[in-house]
Design a protein around this motif. Structure first.
Motif, PDB file in Angstrom:
ATOM      1  N   ALA A 198      -8.162  15.102   4.050  1.00  0.00           N
ATOM      2  CA  ALA A 198      -8.193  14.261   5.241  1.00  0.00           C
ATOM      3  C   ALA A 198      -7.645  14.814   6.500  1.00  0.00           C
ATOM      4  N   GLN A 199      -8.285  14.395   7.722  1.00  0.00           N
ATOM      5  CA  GLN A 199      -7.782  14.656   9.054  1.00  0.00           C
ATOM      6  C   GLN A 199      -6.422  13.908   9.332  1.00  0.00           C
ATOM      7  N   GLN A 200      -5.400  14.520   9.855  1.00  0.00           N
ATOM      8  CA  GLN A 200      -4.249  14.071  10.348  1.00  0.00           C
ATOM      9  C   GLN A 200      -4.305  12.940  11.053  1.00  0.00           C
ATOM     10  N   ARG A 201      -5.233  13.013  12.172  1.00  0.00           N
ATOM     11  CA  ARG A 201      -5.177  11.809  12.921  1.00  0.00           C
ATOM     12  C   ARG A 201      -5.919  10.822  12.345  1.00  0.00           C
ATOM     13  N   ASP A 202      -6.949  10.904  11.393  1.00  0.00           N
ATOM     14  CA  ASP A 202      -7.035   9.776  10.522  1.00  0.00           C
ATOM     15  C   ASP A 202      -6.256   9.051   9.712  1.00  0.00           C
ATOM     16  N   ILE A 203      -5.352  10.146   8.984  1.00  0.00           N
ATOM     17  CA  ILE A 203      -4.198   9.565   8.028  1.00  0.00           C
ATOM     18  C   ILE A 203      -3.352   8.491   9.158  1.00  0.00           C
ATOM     19  N   SER A 204      -2.822   9.167  10.302  1.00  0.00           N
ATOM     20  CA  SER A 204      -1.947   8.451  11.091  1.00  0.00           C
ATOM     21  C   SER A 204      -2.576   7.202  11.681  1.00  0.00           C
ATOM     22  N   LEU A 205      -3.692   7.201  12.084  1.00  0.00           N
ATOM     23  CA  LEU A 205      -4.330   5.899  12.667  1.00  0.00           C
ATOM     24  C   LEU A 205      -4.494   4.723  11.519  1.00  0.00           C
ATOM     25  N   HIS A 206      -4.765   5.347  10.312  1.00  0.00           N
ATOM     26  CA  HIS A 206      -4.976   4.462   8.818  1.00  0.00           C
ATOM     27  C   HIS A 206      -3.670   3.787   8.895  1.00  0.00           C
ATOM     28  N   LEU A 207      -2.430   4.399   8.900  1.00  0.00           N
ATOM     29  CA  LEU A 207      -1.192   3.828   8.722  1.00  0.00           C
ATOM     30  C   LEU A 207      -1.040   2.790   9.785  1.00  0.00           C
ATOM     31  N   VAL A 208      -1.536   2.825  10.962  1.00  0.00           N
ATOM     32  CA  VAL A 208      -1.482   2.057  12.020  1.00  0.00           C
ATOM     33  C   VAL A 208      -2.215   0.708  11.706  1.00  0.00           C
ATOM     34  N   ASP A 209      -3.447   0.983  11.350  1.00  0.00           N
ATOM     35  CA  ASP A 209      -4.241  -0.211  10.998  1.00  0.00           C
ATOM     36  C   ASP A 209      -3.863  -0.777   9.897  1.00  0.00           C
ATOM     37  N   LEU A 210      -3.057  -0.294   8.859  1.00  0.00           N
ATOM     38  CA  LEU A 210      -2.580  -1.094   7.908  1.00  0.00           C
ATOM     39  C   LEU A 210      -1.486  -1.853   8.213  1.00  0.00           C
ATOM     40  N   ALA A 211      -0.784  -1.330   8.970  1.00  0.00           N
ATOM     41  CA  ALA A 211       0.482  -2.006   9.588  1.00  0.00           C
ATOM     42  C   ALA A 211       0.145  -3.335  10.321  1.00  0.00           C
ATOM     43  N   ARG A 212      -1.042  -3.057  11.311  1.00  0.00           N
ATOM     44  CA  ARG A 212      -1.335  -4.266  12.266  1.00  0.00           C
ATOM     45  C   ARG A 212      -2.172  -5.324  11.218  1.00  0.00           C
ATOM     46  N   ALA A 267      -4.004  10.763   0.209  1.00  0.00           N
ATOM     47  CA  ALA A 267      -4.217  11.276   1.623  1.00  0.00           C
ATOM     48  C   ALA A 267      -3.790  12.746   1.687  1.00  0.00           C
ATOM     49  N   GLY A 268      -4.046  13.605   0.603  1.00  0.00           N
ATOM     50  CA  GLY A 268      -3.408  14.854   0.551  1.00  0.00           C
ATOM     51  C   GLY A 268      -4.250  15.812   1.419  1.00  0.00           C
ATOM     52  N   LYS A 269      -3.564  16.799   1.489  1.00  0.00           N
ATOM     53  CA  LYS A 269      -3.860  18.219   2.250  1.00  0.00           C
ATOM     54  C   LYS A 269      -3.930  19.365   1.392  1.00  0.00           C
ATOM     55  N   ARG A 270      -4.576  20.051   0.861  1.00  0.00           N
ATOM     56  CA  ARG A 270      -4.345  21.502   0.250  1.00  0.00           C
ATOM     57  C   ARG A 270      -5.176  22.326   0.962  1.00  0.00           C
ATOM     58  N   GLY A 271      -4.895  23.378   1.076  1.00  0.00           N
ATOM     59  CA  GLY A 271      -5.367  24.859   1.778  1.00  0.00           C
ATOM     60  C   GLY A 271      -6.491  25.147   1.023  1.00  0.00           C
ATOM     61  N   GLY A 272      -7.691  25.175   1.766  1.00  0.00           N
ATOM     62  CA  GLY A 272      -8.986  25.712   1.506  1.00  0.00           C
ATOM     63  C   GLY A 272      -9.692  24.655   0.720  1.00  0.00           C
ATOM     64  N   VAL A 284       0.968  -1.188   0.047  1.00  0.00           N
ATOM     65  CA  VAL A 284       0.065   0.024  -0.055  1.00  0.00           C
ATOM     66  C   VAL A 284       0.987   1.103  -0.097  1.00  0.00           C
ATOM     67  N   VAL A 285       0.616   2.280  -0.929  1.00  0.00           N
ATOM     68  CA  VAL A 285       1.358   3.438  -0.905  1.00  0.00           C
ATOM     69  C   VAL A 285       0.146   4.550  -0.413  1.00  0.00           C
ATOM     70  N   ILE A 286       0.491   5.167   0.601  1.00  0.00           N
ATOM     71  CA  ILE A 286      -0.285   6.244   0.983  1.00  0.00           C
ATOM     72  C   ILE A 286       0.236   7.702   0.730  1.00  0.00           C
ATOM     73  N   TYR A 287      -0.111   8.285  -0.114  1.00  0.00           N
ATOM     74  CA  TYR A 287       0.597   9.442  -1.003  1.00  0.00           C
ATOM     75  C   TYR A 287      -0.080  10.885  -0.579  1.00  0.00           C
ATOM     76  N   ASP A 288       0.702  11.715  -0.584  1.00  0.00           N
ATOM     77  CA  ASP A 288       0.380  13.249  -0.637  1.00  0.00           C
ATOM     78  C   ASP A 288       0.013  13.918  -1.634  1.00  0.00           C
ATOM     79  N   ALA A 289      -0.605  15.347  -1.617  1.00  0.00           N
ATOM     80  CA  ALA A 289      -1.001  15.792  -2.892  1.00  0.00           C
ATOM     81  C   ALA A 289       0.067  16.299  -3.866  1.00  0.00           C
ATOM     82  N   LEU A 290       1.291  16.716  -3.093  1.00  0.00           N
ATOM     83  CA  LEU A 290       2.440  17.198  -3.821  1.00  0.00           C
ATOM     84  C   LEU A 290       3.231  15.961  -4.457  1.00  0.00           C
ATOM     85  N   VAL A 291       3.037  14.781  -4.440  1.00  0.00           N
ATOM     86  CA  VAL A 291       3.622  13.621  -4.958  1.00  0.00           C
ATOM     87  C   VAL A 291       3.334  13.494  -6.475  1.00  0.00           C
TER      88      VAL A 291
END
Length: 283
Positions: free
Chosen positions: A78-92, A69-74, A46-53
């Motif tokens: 995605a919420q940062q908490r959700d991104i971080s915990l999604h990484l945890v879930d995928l690893a588990r 999982a990109g973030k762009r102003g305005g 799985v590759v979780i990638y940002d807007a500027l990739v």
């Protein structure tokens, strides 16, 4: 991009199931991705990638699931908490996870937050640095962030904080007076406030500035201006983020180091833009 590109011989690390590698994809040009990054793309489930990739980089992971999982102003993000915990879930779940972030994951990329979350949840990690836009993007514009005739210091700052406003915690007086060259990430929204703060702290109104948009990509645009005129010139130009702002006399070096323009047949505008009056080899 072709997925036929192979790594040179060597003892490359293995991305094991249950691990998350946080990798910098560089500022845009796919060629600026590191070999460790390519190695990671080859192995990831799985590759979780940002807007500027740069999207073509994902072609080097043809077997992986690609999750944006990109973030762009305005814009809805995605919420940062959700991104971080999604990484945890995928690893588990036993996935081999690559978190791919524009630039360098630890330079205004929230990589530290995500890595800390993973470690706190018992997930093993590896950090793969990348070329930050504040260095690589300016280099593509022909602007050296350090030059012996200009500066012995450079300061990297963010143009907005977690709320989206200009950072209230920054001591603009200290930055203006203590750093000869200032590189500002994500600063276009608050460019007038930033310019006013720097001039109020003593930076000259005619100080050279540059705005580099979509750095290192085929859409790269560069605006050369001054601190006082920066806001008006940006508005007139129609330039839009993502952008890097550079404040300082090193911007003048673009007149002799705009290598992309020279590759297209243009002559250097000034062989001695700093007015040193001597050949560079005698500096």
């Amino acid at each position: 991009m072709s997925d036929s590109i192979t790594l040179p011989g060597g003892d490359w690390p293995t991305l094991e199931p249950g691990w998350v590698w946080l990798c910098g994809a560089g500022p845009g040009d796919p060629g600026l991705l590191t070999l460790h990054g390519l190695n990671a793309l080859r192995q990831a489930d799985v590759v979780i990638y940002d807007a500027l990739v740069e999207k073509t980089i994902l072609d080097w992971a043809p077997e992986a699931e690609h999750v944006y999982a990109g973030k762009r102003g305005g814009k809805p993000s995605a919420q940062q908490r959700d991104i971080s915990l999604h990484l945890v879930d995928l690893a588990r779940a036993g996935k081999r996870v690559l978190r791919l972030k524009g630039g360098d994951p630890f330079v205004f990329g929230r990589g530290g937050e995500e890595a800390q979350t993973l470690v706190q949840h018992g997930v093993p990690i590896r950090i793969i640095p990348g070329i930050s836009a504040g260095i690589g993007g300016l280099a593509y514009a022909g602007i050296p962030v350090t030059h012996r005739d200009v500066n012995q210091s450079v300061t990297f700052v963010t143009g907005h904080d977690q709320s989206g406003e200009a950072p209230s915690s920054l001591n603009w007086n200290a930055i203006a007076q203590g750093s000869q060259v200032i590189v500002i990430y994500m600063g276009m929204k608050h460019v007038q406030r930033i310019a006013d703060a720097l001039m109020a702290a003593g930076r000259p109104a005619d100080e050279p500035c540059a705005i580099v948009c979509s750095a290192t990509t085929g859409d790269q645009s560069v605006l050369e201006t001054t601190l006082a005129r920066m806001t008006a010139d940006i508005a007139e130009s129609g330039l839009e983020p993502p952008a890097i702002l550079c404040v300082g006399r090193s911007v003048l070096m673009r007149q002799v180091l705009d290598w992309q323009a020279m590759a297209s047949g243009s002559a250097p505008r000034d062989l001695d833009p700093l007015g040193r009056g001597r050949p560079a080899e005698r500096a």
